[in-house]
Every structure is written in structure tokens, then in C-alpha cells.
Write a protein that holds these residues in place. Sequence first.
Motif, PDB file in Angstrom:
ATOM      1  N   LEU A 702       0.835  -1.201   0.000  1.00 12.64           N
ATOM      2  CA  LEU A 702       0.000   0.000   0.000  1.00 12.64           C
ATOM      3  C   LEU A 702       0.868   1.248   0.000  1.00 12.64           C
ATOM      4  O   LEU A 702       0.552   2.242  -0.669  1.00 12.64           O
ATOM      5  CB  LEU A 702      -0.919  -0.008   1.226  1.00 12.64           C
ATOM      6  CG  LEU A 702      -1.872   1.175   1.347  1.00 12.64           C
ATOM      7  CD1 LEU A 702      -2.779   1.286   0.118  1.00 12.64           C
ATOM      8  CD2 LEU A 702      -2.701   1.076   2.621  1.00 12.64           C
ATOM      9  N   HIS A 703       1.973   1.211   0.729  1.00  3.60           N
ATOM     10  CA  HIS A 703       2.932   2.311   0.784  1.00  3.60           C
ATOM     11  C   HIS A 703       3.417   2.659  -0.628  1.00  3.60           C
ATOM     12  O   HIS A 703       3.352   3.817  -1.074  1.00  3.60           O
ATOM     13  CB  HIS A 703       4.091   1.873   1.694  1.00  3.60           C
ATOM     14  CG  HIS A 703       5.262   2.803   1.723  1.00  3.60           C
ATOM     15  ND1 HIS A 703       6.544   2.361   1.964  1.00  3.60           N
ATOM     16  CD2 HIS A 703       5.366   4.139   1.541  1.00  3.60           C
ATOM     17  CE1 HIS A 703       7.378   3.382   1.936  1.00  3.60           C
ATOM     18  NE2 HIS A 703       6.685   4.473   1.691  1.00  3.60           N
ATOM     19  N   LEU A 729      -4.495   5.593   2.578  1.00  2.00           N
ATOM     20  CA  LEU A 729      -3.338   5.166   3.366  1.00  2.00           C
ATOM     21  C   LEU A 729      -3.543   5.479   4.841  1.00  2.00           C
ATOM     22  O   LEU A 729      -3.251   4.643   5.713  1.00  2.00           O
ATOM     23  CB  LEU A 729      -2.072   5.849   2.849  1.00  2.00           C
ATOM     24  CG  LEU A 729      -0.781   5.495   3.598  1.00  2.00           C
ATOM     25  CD1 LEU A 729      -0.445   4.017   3.430  1.00  2.00           C
ATOM     26  CD2 LEU A 729       0.384   6.364   3.111  1.00  2.00           C
ATOM     27  N   VAL A 730      -4.063   6.671   5.144  1.00  2.00           N
ATOM     28  CA  VAL A 730      -4.318   7.043   6.537  1.00  2.00           C
ATOM     29  C   VAL A 730      -5.328   6.088   7.173  1.00  2.00           C
ATOM     30  O   VAL A 730      -5.143   5.622   8.309  1.00  2.00           O
ATOM     31  CB  VAL A 730      -4.799   8.501   6.639  1.00  2.00           C
ATOM     32  CG1 VAL A 730      -5.342   8.802   8.034  1.00  2.00           C
ATOM     33  CG2 VAL A 730      -3.667   9.457   6.305  1.00  2.00           C
ATOM     34  N   ASN A 731      -6.377   5.775   6.448  1.00  2.00           N
ATOM     35  CA  ASN A 731      -7.388   4.849   6.975  1.00  2.00           C
ATOM     36  C   ASN A 731      -6.775   3.493   7.290  1.00  2.00           C
ATOM     37  O   ASN A 731      -7.073   2.884   8.326  1.00  2.00           O
ATOM     38  CB  ASN A 731      -8.532   4.682   5.963  1.00  2.00           C
ATOM     39  CG  ASN A 731      -9.383   5.935   5.848  1.00  2.00           C
ATOM     40  OD1 ASN A 731      -9.377   6.775   6.752  1.00  2.00           O
ATOM     41  ND2 ASN A 731     -10.100   6.062   4.754  1.00  2.00           N
ATOM     42  N   GLU A 745       7.269   8.537   7.410  1.00  2.00           N
ATOM     43  CA  GLU A 745       8.090   9.641   6.917  1.00  2.00           C
ATOM     44  C   GLU A 745       7.849   9.876   5.422  1.00  2.00           C
ATOM     45  O   GLU A 745       7.770  11.019   4.971  1.00  2.00           O
ATOM     46  CB  GLU A 745       9.566   9.367   7.198  1.00  2.00           C
ATOM     47  CG  GLU A 745       9.915   9.486   8.683  1.00  2.00           C
ATOM     48  CD  GLU A 745      11.397   9.667   8.923  1.00  2.00           C
ATOM     49  OE1 GLU A 745      12.201   9.208   8.081  1.00  2.00           O
ATOM     50  OE2 GLU A 745      11.765  10.274   9.949  1.00  2.00           O
ATOM     51  N   ASP A 746       7.725   8.803   4.655  1.00  2.00           N
ATOM     52  CA  ASP A 746       7.395   8.968   3.241  1.00  2.00           C
ATOM     53  C   ASP A 746       6.019   9.599   3.069  1.00  2.00           C
ATOM     54  O   ASP A 746       5.793  10.416   2.160  1.00  2.00           O
ATOM     55  CB  ASP A 746       7.437   7.614   2.521  1.00  2.00           C
ATOM     56  CG  ASP A 746       8.843   7.252   2.063  1.00  2.00           C
ATOM     57  OD1 ASP A 746       9.760   8.078   2.228  1.00  2.00           O
ATOM     58  OD2 ASP A 746       9.025   6.134   1.536  1.00  2.00           O
ATOM     59  N   PHE A 747       5.095   9.225   3.939  1.00  2.00           N
ATOM     60  CA  PHE A 747       3.754   9.802   3.881  1.00  2.00           C
ATOM     61  C   PHE A 747       3.802  11.314   4.110  1.00  2.00           C
ATOM     62  O   PHE A 747       3.123  12.089   3.421  1.00  2.00           O
ATOM     63  CB  PHE A 747       2.854   9.127   4.910  1.00  2.00           C
ATOM     64  CG  PHE A 747       1.531   9.812   5.116  1.00  2.00           C
ATOM     65  CD1 PHE A 747       0.649  10.001   4.065  1.00  2.00           C
ATOM     66  CD2 PHE A 747       1.160  10.280   6.376  1.00  2.00           C
ATOM     67  CE1 PHE A 747      -0.574  10.643   4.256  1.00  2.00           C
ATOM     68  CE2 PHE A 747      -0.052  10.912   6.580  1.00  2.00           C
ATOM     69  CZ  PHE A 747      -0.918  11.098   5.514  1.00  2.00           C
ATOM     70  N   VAL A 748       4.612  11.763   5.059  1.00  2.00           N
ATOM     71  CA  VAL A 748       4.740  13.198   5.325  1.00  2.00           C
ATOM     72  C   VAL A 748       5.320  13.909   4.104  1.00  2.00           C
ATOM     73  O   VAL A 748       4.901  15.019   3.751  1.00  2.00           O
ATOM     74  CB  VAL A 748       5.619  13.455   6.565  1.00  2.00           C
ATOM     75  CG1 VAL A 748       5.774  14.954   6.812  1.00  2.00           C
ATOM     76  CG2 VAL A 748       5.017  12.809   7.786  1.00  2.00           C
ATOM     77  N   PRO A 778       9.760  10.556  -2.369  1.00  2.00           N
ATOM     78  CA  PRO A 778       9.816   9.097  -2.240  1.00  2.00           C
ATOM     79  C   PRO A 778       9.728   8.398  -3.604  1.00  2.00           C
ATOM     80  O   PRO A 778       9.096   8.895  -4.544  1.00  2.00           O
ATOM     81  CB  PRO A 778       8.582   8.766  -1.395  1.00  2.00           C
ATOM     82  CG  PRO A 778       8.207  10.045  -0.725  1.00  2.00           C
ATOM     83  CD  PRO A 778       8.612  11.132  -1.651  1.00  2.00           C
ATOM     84  N   THR A 779      10.383   7.248  -3.685  1.00  2.00           N
ATOM     85  CA  THR A 779      10.309   6.438  -4.904  1.00  2.00           C
ATOM     86  C   THR A 779       9.560   5.146  -4.606  1.00  2.00           C
ATOM     87  O   THR A 779       9.405   4.761  -3.443  1.00  2.00           O
ATOM     88  CB  THR A 779      11.714   6.098  -5.420  1.00  2.00           C
ATOM     89  OG1 THR A 779      12.445   5.422  -4.385  1.00  2.00           O
ATOM     90  CG2 THR A 779      12.457   7.373  -5.824  1.00  2.00           C
TER      91      THR A 779
END
Length: 849
Positions: A702-703, A729-731, A745-748, A778-779
Motif C-alpha cells: 500500500l505504501h 493510506l491514513v485509513n 516519513e514517506d507519507f509526510v 519518495p520512490t
Amino acid sequence: MPYDPSAIEPRWQAHWEEKATFRVDVDPDRPKYYVLDMFPYPSGSGLHVGHPEGYTATDIVARYKRMRGFNVLHPMGWDAFGLPAERAAVREGKHPADITQRNTDNFRRQIKRLGFSYDWDREVNTSSPDYYQWTQWIFLRLHELGLAYQAEVPVNWCPALGTVLANEEVSPEGTYKETGDPVEKRSMKQWMLKITAYAQRLLDDLEEVDWPEPVKKMQRDWIGRSEGAEIRFDIDGRDASFTVFTTRPDTLFGATYCVLAPEHPLVPQITTDDQRAAVEAYVDQASKRSERDRRAGEAKEKTGVFTGAHAINPVNGEKAPIWIADYVLASYGTGAIMAVPGHDERDFEFAQTFDLPIRVVVHPESGTLSEPLAEAFTETGVGVSSGPYNGLKTEDFKKRIIADLEAKGVGQGRIQFALRDWLFSRQRYWGEPFPLVTLEDGTVVPLPDDALPVELPHLTEFKPTEDGQPPLARAEEWMQTTAPDSGAPALRETNTMPQWAGSCWYYLRFADPKNTERPFSAEAEKYWLPVDLYIGGTEHAVLHLLYSRFWHKVLYDLKLVHTKEPFQKLFNQGMILAHSYRDEQLKYYSVEDVEDKGGEYFAKSTGVPVERQIEKMSKSRLNVVNPDDVIDQYGADSMRLYEMFLGPLEATKPWQTSGIEGVSRFLHRAWRLFFDDVREGEEENLSAAVQDVEPSEAVRKLHHKTIAAVTEGVENLAFNTAISRMMELVNALTGEAVRPKSVLEDFVKLLAPFVPHFAEEIWSRLGHTETIAYETWPTFDPSLLVEDRITLPVSINGKVRARIEVAQDEAEDQVKSLALGDPAVQKHLDGAAPRKVIYVPGRMINLVL
């Protein structure tokens, strides 16, 4: 602490300003990206929530590109000259410069509250002498090339304002759109720019830019290239003639009358005495209508008057009556037409109205036309009733008759453009002065470059003088000057340039705004240009973009810029509308003054019923939503996110303040991924669920899918879909007992372009000491985007009864077995064996009983 934007956002805005986080310089070792907004006119009402939509979009792209390693130029400035400031000055008894300063200060304050990553060191203002010095400099280059000239032209004159208006500023009713003041036609000496010299290039080079096709079409239509012939018609019994342009010279034998524009100079000469009163009355009536209205009037009932004169058709010697009608414009083409009602819809309607002959001279290539015609036949075909040209197909007919007209000296092949030269004078105060002086003998002399800028004199009265001169004529001492070479007495030009002048080239000044020697350096232009992404509304689809392209091409010819086009990619954001409420008398009410009674609306102040509708935001409609109010309640990041989540960027969307609550809740949920709720006074620490561990396979997939989706969304300006994937993703992470720090951290980082204050705050609390603005984007691993398991619907006699999950490459026999063994399937089969099991690989299974 809970998420508190009122504390977080001002702190990070101050940090960015103090550290000059977004200041950029030329850096040949890094790839550049120039992302630009159509800079605003700083009106007195300030921003409404519709304005920041495009600004938010460009800011997301700018922040994303920085994280992708680009050296990003993202500037902001003010299109500050123009009539509104002048009118406000008269209304308030203040100087336009003071009005402009007040308004730009307010706009800047509002824009900074939204956290846009502009390089404020590059801020420009078109009404500042250090800017318009270079607007005047470019005008002098145009003048040197013969592209700026004076001409006596018909103009839209507004007596109440004492100035000329552009066609676009005049309503169909012949009034100034802003004030309702009457507008009339006058002939005046004006400065013109020869944009027509660039018509073909402006047309051709549209193929080289990535612009929306509707905008390209609008520009093509405005330029209006037509191929055809110019044909001379002599006037019967007079030593006079006129020329018509037609794209269909093959229909010349079908011309049964001619039409002149009411303002055509031949009209008073050829009108017979018995028709003179009717003609003069019609000419007066037509002069009160705007050109735009007359163009629009083509679809309305046709009007006109016979002059009493006749023209001689050059191919058959027939006499054709000459009429005047306001659907023919002196400013378009030659101001005269040959009317072929059998093959032109407009001429057909006119002929029917006035019972004029309708003759068929073109038949379809297969078949014939029945007469009398029910409508004009406007397609190509085969010539008939056309003497020696009978039987020729349209294209062959055109070539032959043009050659014959040229041989006889009565016509020639011609390419014509609807585009007209740009009327560049305004009888206003608040605009750029022309860098020209006029000698006593009437000679116009350009000033040398070292005499620039020619600054506006300080006036306290901004209306025209009593004898109708522009406001600058009031500055008598300023007007009296000397010629630069001879020292002879001279007068300054009292007209000013139009508001479009400063916006024609501002994108170039942003590349080098502090340069005092030139408008921009060759190094800065070569590095930053062209603009990679230009975002703004479709209201500028024609004029601003066309004028900018024209000036850019002139500068290209002068080898001052290295690209033929200024804006490589253009994107038009949609409009954000708002609810308005009005009663039967068309009086508007504010939303605060309206009560909803079960879907019916009533004004609280008067009790009368009101109608709710969706309209463009406007002070007059009392439906303006102030971004300050939204930020005070929800924060800038929530407003930014909401505007991008409303729908596709290009779509028109309704504003619902209540809708911001949803994205605000999302940010609160995202905050709680990192921090547990604490009581007031307790120290806030990272949630125990945030751990430095490897993600599970499901979270890992999912990330990477989220990174891929957000990256694609930003690249394609599909911000609403990118936000949806981050919400998913948050859910998913909210339900995880352990949340890997690397994923968070990638989400931020993914959030950072959308909600920069929020992202900076969390990034800092995660222990990072540098801004997130230049962190690496992010990759994702493409192999993790491929689903290894899929869900298949199972239908019984065509109706879905169950769903099963199987491996992507599961064998067909095993898939069928799993389907037949599913409890829901067995229940619906009730012991019966299916007659057939149909498997469509990767899509569905159907059991036929």
C-alpha cells in the motif's frame, strides 16, 4: 496537543521568510522548472476563495519539483495599473498609487497566510517606475521596428469616463460593463501596435505548445485566417469603386446585392437624395451599438437600408443594389461584402427579410438543389449558372476565376486575417506614459533609453480636462519639455498605455527583477525561459496570451529571447462558484440573512422568499467567501487541501464551507498517526505505535502504491485523486497496531506539497533539523504495484452471488473449484449441479444452471 493550525502555520511562515527558504538563483548545474501563476490585479475587495485555487495548484507543483531535484522559479507580483484604481481614487479622494499600495499589501498578506512558496525577493509591480521603465523600453523597440504607429481609427468612447474602451469592455447594450455608462463611436488618433504583422506566426506556433485545445481554437478563431480573393466592384454612374474580400470567389455569379458597413467612407458619397434621410438615420443608429453587439447581432433579425446606388459585377456586368447594414463592420476586412444569398446563411436571411433575389450557382457534386431554397447551400460542390466555369469543382473554380480576375485587373488572390492591429492608447492617468514627445511641427520623436523611465507626474485630479484632453494634460509643467537631440520645444504624449502592457512581459522580468541595466539578462533568460507551466483562468485565453505571444516574438526577432513561445504548457483551472440568494426583484441577500425552511429559502430581514442558485462570486451578489475567515476557522492547510479535493482542477465546482470539515478531520486523523491524544498540560510525544520496524507485506504494498498514485496525480495535475489515495493510506494505517516510521516519513513527504505547514511541523517533531521542502521525493518499486491476488465475482445465471479471492496466476481448474466450494455459492445452488462453468481469466466466473 491536538493538531492546532493557528499555532503551527504562522510559525512556519515566519521560518520560511526568515530563512529565505524559497529564494533561487541561476544554477547551470541543476535542471530548472519555471511554474507561474497569472498574476492578479490587486482589487480593493481582496482575495476570495476562488483566487487561491490556481495558486495552490502551482504551489503543489513547485514544492513537488523541488523535492525532485529541480531548481524552481515560482514568483508572484501585481498587475497594478488600470482603470479600477483610478476610479477608486476619484471615489475615495486618494491617489491611485496609495490605493494600489493598500490593495497590494492586503493581497500579499492574504497570499502569505496560505503558505505559498513564492520567492518574494522577485516580487514585481507593473505600476512601479523601476518596472515600467522596461515596459517603455520594449515599446521603443516596437517603435524602432515600425510596429508602433499612430492612426485615425473608430473607437469606443465613454464620455462619462473620458476614455477609450476596448471592445471587450463594452456590453452588447453599448455601455461600459463596469459602470453602465453609455459608450459611443468616435474617430480618434490613437497609438496602434502592428500585431497583424505576426498573424501567421501566431497561428503556426500554436502547434509547438502544450495548451488546452479549446484555448488554441479561441486563438485561431481570433486570428481568423481566410484564403480567398479581393474583388473590385465599380459603382454604376460614378468614378468610384469598393473592394470586397471573399473566401468563395466561385460564387461571384450569384452575387445579387452588395452591403457596405454604415461607417464606410463611400456611404455619404453614393447615397441618392431620395434615400439620404433613411441612410443617415440608420448610420446614427448603428454608431450607438458596440462592435461586439453588432457581431452578436448576426444571429438576430437583420436590419439595413438601400443607398439608392448600384455596383457593377465584374464578371457579368450585372447591376447589384448597394445596401448598408450593421452586420458588416468597417474594421473587419474591407468593410464591404458581395452578398450571395444562395450560398451564405447571413446573406440568405438578409435577402429574405428585404425580398432580394436569391440565385443558385453551386450544386452538390452529386445531385441538384430544389428551388426556391429553404436555406442557403454553403458546402462546396460544382459551379452552375456561372458561364464558362460551369461544371468546375469548387477548388478548381476558385483557382481559375482568381487567375482570370487578376488578368483583367479587377481582383487578386489574398490571405486575410480577422486579427486587427492592437489599439494601444488609453485616455487615462493610471498607466504607463509613452516615451515620446511631439515637436511643434507635429513630428513625433522617441526618447533615448537613458531618458527612461518617463515617470507619471503627481496629479490630484484624474478626470479629463474641460476641453476633453486626457488627465495627463493637467500636468502642464510635465508636458512642456524639449526634444532629446535638438533641444527644441516639445510636448509629452498625454495618452497612457493599456493595462495589458505590463502583463505582456512580466514573466521575463521575474527571471531577473533587480536588473537596473536591462529588462533581463541574457543569462537569466537563457536559463529560466520558457515558462514550463502557466496556470490561470480561461478569461485570458485570447487577449493576454495573444499579446504576450506577440511581444515575445518581437523580442525573439531582436534576439533578446531564445524561444519562439513564452509558455510551454498552459493549464486553465476551473471556476469555484458559490451559492447566492435573490428575490423576485433581483435583490441579493447574504447567506447570513437567509433562513432554510425545509428546502425553501427566506430572507430574515424582509421575510420574502428567495431563490438559491450557484453563481460566480461577486460583491454585488453578496456571495464572496473571504479566505481569511476560512483560515481563521480551519487553517490554511485545510483550505488548500479542500480546494484541491473539490474535484478535477479544470472543472467548475461549487464551494461549500461545510465541506472543509471533512478534510480538516482527515488532517486530524493523520496527526494522530504520529501523536496520541493527551490532556492539557501533559507532554506530547510520538505515539508508541510509531516504531522503527519493517512494514508488513500488506502495508509495504500500500505504501508503494500510494507513492505511485500521488506521483502520477501531481504530474498530471490530478490532485483530487492523489489526495484520495493518501486518505486511503491514513485509513489503513489508523488500524495498525504498529506503524513503521519509514512509511510515515514517506507519507509526510507526500503530504508536504499539499499541506506544507502540517508536514513541516511533523517532520520537525520526528527529529529532522532541516526543512522538508528540499527532501527527496519518495520512490516506489514497480514490482510492488502488481497485484498477486485478485477478487473475482461469481455469478449464477448472470447474477453475482459471491466473490472469491484467488492468486493472480491461479490455474483455471483451481479457480472453478474454489468458486464451487464457496459457502454462498453452495447455498444458492441448493444441491444442483451447474450445467456449465464459464471462467473469464482475471475477471469473473459464471455458473449456468
